[in-house]
Structure formats: structure tokens, C-alpha cells
Scaffold this active site. Structure first.
Site, PDB file in Angstrom:
ATOM      1  N   SER A  22      58.163  -6.730 -98.924  1.00  0.00           N
ATOM      2  CA  SER A  22      56.972  -7.221 -97.941  1.00  0.00           C
ATOM      3  C   SER A  22      56.706  -6.373 -96.729  1.00  0.00           C
ATOM      4  O   SER A  22      55.968  -6.687 -95.914  1.00  0.00           O
ATOM      5  CB  SER A  22      57.123  -8.676 -97.420  1.00  0.00           C
ATOM      6  OG  SER A  22      58.283  -8.933 -97.058  1.00  0.00           O
ATOM      7  N   HIS A 155      14.665 -27.158 -91.700  1.00  0.00           N
ATOM      8  CA  HIS A 155      14.331 -26.498 -93.383  1.00  0.00           C
ATOM      9  C   HIS A 155      13.893 -25.375 -93.286  1.00  0.00           C
ATOM     10  O   HIS A 155      13.100 -24.783 -94.356  1.00  0.00           O
ATOM     11  CB  HIS A 155      13.714 -27.537 -94.039  1.00  0.00           C
ATOM     12  CG  HIS A 155      14.112 -28.951 -93.973  1.00  0.00           C
ATOM     13  ND1 HIS A 155      14.817 -29.555 -94.963  1.00  0.00           N
ATOM     14  CD2 HIS A 155      13.704 -29.753 -92.881  1.00  0.00           C
ATOM     15  CE1 HIS A 155      15.024 -30.924 -94.411  1.00  0.00           C
ATOM     16  NE2 HIS A 155      14.455 -31.142 -93.327  1.00  0.00           N
ATOM     17  N   SER A 276      18.399   3.499 -94.338  1.00  0.00           N
ATOM     18  CA  SER A 276      18.555   3.479 -95.950  1.00  0.00           C
ATOM     19  C   SER A 276      18.502   4.974 -96.329  1.00  0.00           C
ATOM     20  O   SER A 276      17.892   5.746 -95.668  1.00  0.00           O
ATOM     21  CB  SER A 276      17.419   2.706 -96.507  1.00  0.00           C
ATOM     22  OG  SER A 276      16.996   3.181 -97.746  1.00  0.00           O
ATOM     23  N   LYS A 282      13.341   2.111 -93.130  1.00  0.00           N
ATOM     24  CA  LYS A 282      14.305   0.881 -92.990  1.00  0.00           C
ATOM     25  C   LYS A 282      15.252   1.041 -91.714  1.00  0.00           C
ATOM     26  O   LYS A 282      15.772   2.236 -91.508  1.00  0.00           O
ATOM     27  CB  LYS A 282      15.116   0.818 -94.310  1.00  0.00           C
ATOM     28  CG  LYS A 282      14.422   0.504 -95.692  1.00  0.00           C
ATOM     29  CD  LYS A 282      13.957  -0.989 -95.390  1.00  0.00           C
ATOM     30  CE  LYS A 282      15.041  -1.939 -95.937  1.00  0.00           C
ATOM     31  NZ  LYS A 282      15.504  -1.889 -97.182  1.00  0.00           N
ATOM     32  N   GLU A 289      24.687  -8.809 -91.823  1.00  0.00           N
ATOM     33  CA  GLU A 289      24.966  -9.015 -93.157  1.00  0.00           C
ATOM     34  C   GLU A 289      26.496  -9.224 -93.369  1.00  0.00           C
ATOM     35  O   GLU A 289      26.920  -9.865 -94.265  1.00  0.00           O
ATOM     36  CB  GLU A 289      24.358  -8.035 -94.187  1.00  0.00           C
ATOM     37  CG  GLU A 289      22.884  -7.877 -93.826  1.00  0.00           C
ATOM     38  CD  GLU A 289      22.304  -6.744 -94.447  1.00  0.00           C
ATOM     39  OE1 GLU A 289      21.937  -6.848 -95.621  1.00  0.00           O
ATOM     40  OE2 GLU A 289      21.941  -5.814 -93.768  1.00  0.00           O
TER      41      GLU A 289
HETATM   42  N1  ARG Z   1      60.126 -11.778 -96.507  1.00  0.00           N
HETATM   43  C1  ARG Z   1      60.362 -13.022 -96.404  1.00  0.00           C
HETATM   44  C2  ARG Z   1      59.034 -14.086 -96.399  1.00  0.00           C
HETATM   45  O1  ARG Z   1      57.940 -13.262 -96.061  1.00  0.00           O
HETATM   46  C3  ARG Z   1      61.441 -13.384 -95.664  1.00  0.00           C
HETATM   47  C4  ARG Z   1      62.076 -14.419 -96.019  1.00  0.00           C
HETATM   48  C5  ARG Z   1      62.929 -14.295 -97.062  1.00  0.00           C
HETATM   49  N2  ARG Z   1      63.948 -15.194 -97.520  1.00  0.00           N
HETATM   50  C6  ARG Z   1      64.757 -15.426 -98.887  1.00  0.00           C
HETATM   51  N3  ARG Z   1      65.479 -16.210 -98.688  1.00  0.00           N
HETATM   52  N4  ARG Z   1      64.607 -14.576 -99.733  1.00  0.00           N
HETATM   53  O2  ARG Z   1      58.958 -15.044 -96.618  1.00  0.00           O
END
Ligand code: ARG
Length: 462
Positions: A22, A155, A276, A282, A289
Site C-alpha cells: 500500500s 418542480h 467548444s 459555446k 458540470e
Molecule cells: N497497510 C496496512 C493497512 O493499510 C497496515 C496494517 C497491516 N497490518 C497487518 N497485520 N498486515 O491496513
């Protein structure tokens, strides 16, 4: 070597690593992660698990890591699974073995829960400022156009005359409630999960209350199993954001309609429109939007998060890692939308003449019914009688004002010569003096109260 490598022999497959990691999105929490660790080092020292000297070295090392992130020089390596492992790995490189003491009694499960809360609290402050900026733009435009009357719609059909300022101020109060709701979500976010460990709690007797206070939290979580799984505050935040988004989208839609050629009530500043590529004439309201369109993704993220959470077994599960991209995307979306909307409002050209030209007698049909009420006719009856006048006018191709007194008298004898005084838009607006009505006096009072709310910042913060 991975952080948890002791139990494992082979290297983790590259594909799985990409799937699992992550770091590419959670690195934005680095400041929160470092702050959490600095406070945790203090807690370890207080519990006698590390010396004061070791704590100082850890803190100095952590600050260096944060500086590297700040400066953009932090180098992520392949084994950096997430922000927590990346910071710890780098700390080890900088400090050697003492870095390994920091994670005593701590788990990434309570760590990530704390980081996310700290991160979100900072962003909530920025979003609150964004709402205030938008509210200020609304108040300024409302005050600048106190004399402009426009057709009010229900409305999307012409209904009754209202002040343009009154219409605009309607959004002030929606955003005011959003601000109050945000403060409420922040209250439940300002609770510290650190010390929950993986799920069972901390065996080293760290002072959780002091730790929480160091980080600016108001309280500690009451149950460690709950603490590592609780993402209620993220759900609440996304629910909050979805509602803000609905308000922004409504405002955008009103303005798209009014900026259209057919209405011409307002004109958007060029900065907020685009041309446009095909049609030279335009001037498209793209910014508005997009405001409308982004509702889809924000509401979608709320649905996505709830779906992810539904049915998880208790405590931490890796599914929870999926909370972040949704949250980050919503934060990014709103952080740009709020100032853009404020800019649209601030630079809006209000075409009072076009609004006046769109006013017609039919908008005063209710006032006509009220006229009869003031002469003792029950409202249900007067409503019906004016309906007949409307039909009569339609048949004659005339406006209500053009019907003769004879025609009115034939409908009901309570009609008198002064009936023609009803056909006055100013008078209609001025009559609605009760709190929250569209009379200029009431709108001025409304704006006074609105400004008071804006001045009340300290109360709103907590
Ligand atoms: N990257 C993990 C999350 O966002 C952190 C926690 C990970 N914990 C674990 N026991 N693998 O949730």
C-alpha cells in the site's frame, strides 16, 4: 528482507507484492506515522522500556525520516510494504539496532488506525476552511445583490418571486450544517487507538492516556478488538462528504440552468468555463458540470467502503487496507471542489434585468389568493377561485393583471379595485417578513445571523 520475514523462507512473488503493498498510496500519511511514532517513543520511555537517551535518538531519527519525505528525497525500496514498514526500515538504516525497539508492544494494526485518524483530522481542518471560504463567497454575493428579484421555482416551474440573495443564502445554510456535521465526525475521530496492539492490548503498561494527549486526541478507545477494526469514522466522513457533494451538485445544477442561454440569469466568469472545439459560440460551464459529475465517485466511495466492511470478522483484516484510496480520493476531490465553487460564486455576474424580465403575473397567483383570504375567504376557496381567474386569463390570452374588475367580481364579490395592487413583485417579496422569509428585512436579518455563525469559529472547531 520483509519486516515479518522471520517465519518465511522464500521471497514474496513480485505480483503478490504489488497486490499487497500500500506504500504507493499510504505514503501520504508519513507525517501522521512519524508523529505517532514520536509519541510512542515517549510512551515507551515513560514505561521504562527504553532510556531517555534512546528515546531522544529515536525521535531525532524519526524527524530526519520526516524531513526526507518533506524534501522529497525519501527513497522507497521494494521491501517497503506500506508507510509503517518504510519509516521503520529507514529508521533502522539511520540508527542501527535501537530502531528495533520502537515497535515494542505496537502493531501495524493499531498504528494504521492511529495514522489514519491523525491524517484525517488534519484534512478535516482544511475542508472546514474550504467550507468557510465558500460560505464567505455566498454571503458577499448575497449582500451585493439585495435588490434583485427573480422567479423562484418549485418542480422547476415558476412559483413565486424571491430575492436572488435569498435563493443564494439557501446554500449557506446547507454548508453551515455540513460544517457542524464535520465537527461532529471530528469529535469521534479524535479518539486514540494506539496501545491496542494487534488486537489484545498492550502488555508493557504504556500510559495510553498520556500517549493520546501527546497526539492531540481527546480520549482513548475503550476496547482493543474494536480499536483495530473501527472504521466508523471513515464511513461517517464519506457520508458527510457525499452530502456535501449533493449540496455542491445542487448548486452547480441551479447555476448550469441559469447560465444557459434560455435563462441568462447569471454569467460565469471565463476562468470557469471552456469553449467548444467545434462550435465557436459555446461557453460551457465545465467547472459546474464536473461538480455535478463528481457526485458519482464520492457517493460510490461511500457505498464501496460500506460494502467492504460488511461481514468482516472482528478485529483487523487486510480488507481494511481498502479504506484508504477511497478516503484519499474523496479528500482530494473536495479539497479542490470547495475553492473552485467559491471562485465560481465570487466571480458570478448576476443579470438582474434578465431575472426581472422573467417575472410574470402568474407568480403572484398565490398573493391573489392571499388577498381574498385577507377579505375573509377561506384559503381553500380562494385558491380555487384564483385558479378560475388563471384559467379565464389563459382563455383570453391575457395576464392576471389584464383581467377587468368585472371579470374578477364575477368570480367573487370580495374582489375590489385595490386588487390591482397585488400585481407588484416588490410588494409580494416585502410581505414575507417572518424569520426565514424572502422580504429584504428578513434576508438582511438572515445574513446577520449567517455572519455571526461565521464569526463563531472557536465553537465550530470542537
Ligand atoms: N497497510 C496496512 C493497512 O493499510 C497496515 C496494517 C497491516 N497490518 C497487518 N497485520 N498486515 O491496513
Amino acid at each position: 528482507m520483509m519486516l515479518w520475514g522471520g517465519r518465511f523462507e522464500g521471497e514474496v512473488d513480485g505480483l503478490i507484492r504489488r497486490f499487497n503493498d500500500s506504500i504507493r498510496f499510504d505514503r501520504r500519511m508519513y507525517a501522521a506515522d512519524v508523529a505517532g511514532s514520536v509519541a510512542y517513543a515517549g510512551a515507551l520511555a515513560r514505561a521504562g522500556l527504553i532510556s531517555g537517551e534512546e528515546r531522544d535518538r529515536l525521535v531525532a531519527g524519526l524527524e530526519r525520516v520526516r524531513d526526507e519525505f518533506d524534501a522529497g528525497t525519501f527513497e522507497v525500496v521494494t521491501s517497503d510494504e506500506d508507510i509503517h514498514t518504510a519509516v521503520e526500515r529507514r529508521l533502522g538504516e539511520l540508527l542501527g539496532p535501537v530502531a528495533g525497539k520502537l515497535h515494542t508492544g505496537r502493531s501495524r494494526n493499531d498504528q494504521v488506525a492511529a495514522d489514519l485518524r491523525l491524517y484525517l483530522l488534519v484534512e478535516m481542518d482544511a475542508l472546514r476552511e474550504g467550507l468557510i471560504g465558500l460560505q464567505a463567497a455566498i454571503v458577499a454575493q448575497a449582500e451585493a445583490h439585495m435588490d434583485v428579484i427573480m422567479p423562484g421555482y418549485t418542480h422547476l416551474q415558476p412559483a413565486q418571486p424571491v430575492l436572488f440573495s435569498h435563493w443564494l443564502m439557501a446554500y449557506f445554510w446547507k454548508f453551515q450544517r455540513d460544517r457542524e456535521r464535520l465537527a461532529d465526525v471530528a469529535r469521534r475521530t479524535r479518539i486514540c487507538p494506539l496501545g491496542a496492539g494487534a488486537l489484545a492490548g498492550n502488555p508493557f503498561d504504556v500510559d495510553r492516556e498520556a500517549l493520546a494527549a501527546d497526539l492531540g486526541f481527546d480520549a482513548v478507545t475503550e476496547n482493543s478488538v474494536d480499536a483495530v477494526s473501527d472504521r466508523d469514522y471513515v464511513v461517517e466522513f464519506l457520508g458527510w462528504a457525499a452530502l456535501v457533494q449533493v449540496h455542491l451538485s445542487g448548486l452547480a445544477e441551479d447555476l448550469v440552468i441559469w447560465a444557459s442561454r434560455a435563462f441568462g440569469f447569471v454569467e460565469l466568469a471565463e476562468a470557469y468555463t471552456t469553449g467548444s472545439s467545434l462550435m465557436p459560440q459555446k461557453k460551457n460551464p465545465d467547472a459546474l458540470e464536473l461538480m455535478r459529475g463528481k457526485s458519482g465517485r464520492v457517493i460510490g466511495h461511500l457505498t464501496g467502503l460500506l460494502t467492504m466492511l460488511k461481514g468482516l470478522p472482528s478485529s483487523y483484516n487486510k480488507d481494511l487496507q481498502e479504506d484508504k484510496e477511497a478516503l484519499f480520493d474523496v479528500v482530494d476531490t473536495l479539497k479542490i471542489e470547495l475553492p473552485v465553487t467559491a471562485g465560481v460564486i465570487r466571480t458570478l455576474a448576476v443579470n438582474g434585468d434578465r431575472m426581472r424580465a422573467a417575472l410574470d403575473d402568474a407568480l403572484l397567483a398565490t398573493d391573489l389568493a392571499d388577498y381574498l383570504v385577507r377579505r375573509g375567504v377561506p384559503f381553500r376557496e380562494s385558491h380555487h377561485l384564483v385558479g378560475r381567474a388563471v384559467r379565464r386569463a389563459e382563455a383570453l390570452g391575457a395576464s392576471l393583471q389584464e383581467l377587468s374588475l368585472d371579470v374578477y367580481r364575477a368570480i367573487h364579490p370580495a374582489f375590489d379595485e385595490d386588487v390591482y395592487q397585488v400585481f407588484d413583485f416588490e410588494r409580494s417579496v416585502q410581505a414575507r417578513t417572518t424569520t426565514g422569509g424572502t422580504a429584504p428585512s428578513a434576508v438582511r436579518e438572515q445574513i446577520r445571523r449567517a455572519k455571526k455563525k461565521m464569526g463563531n469559529e472557536e465553537v465550530m472547531r470542537r
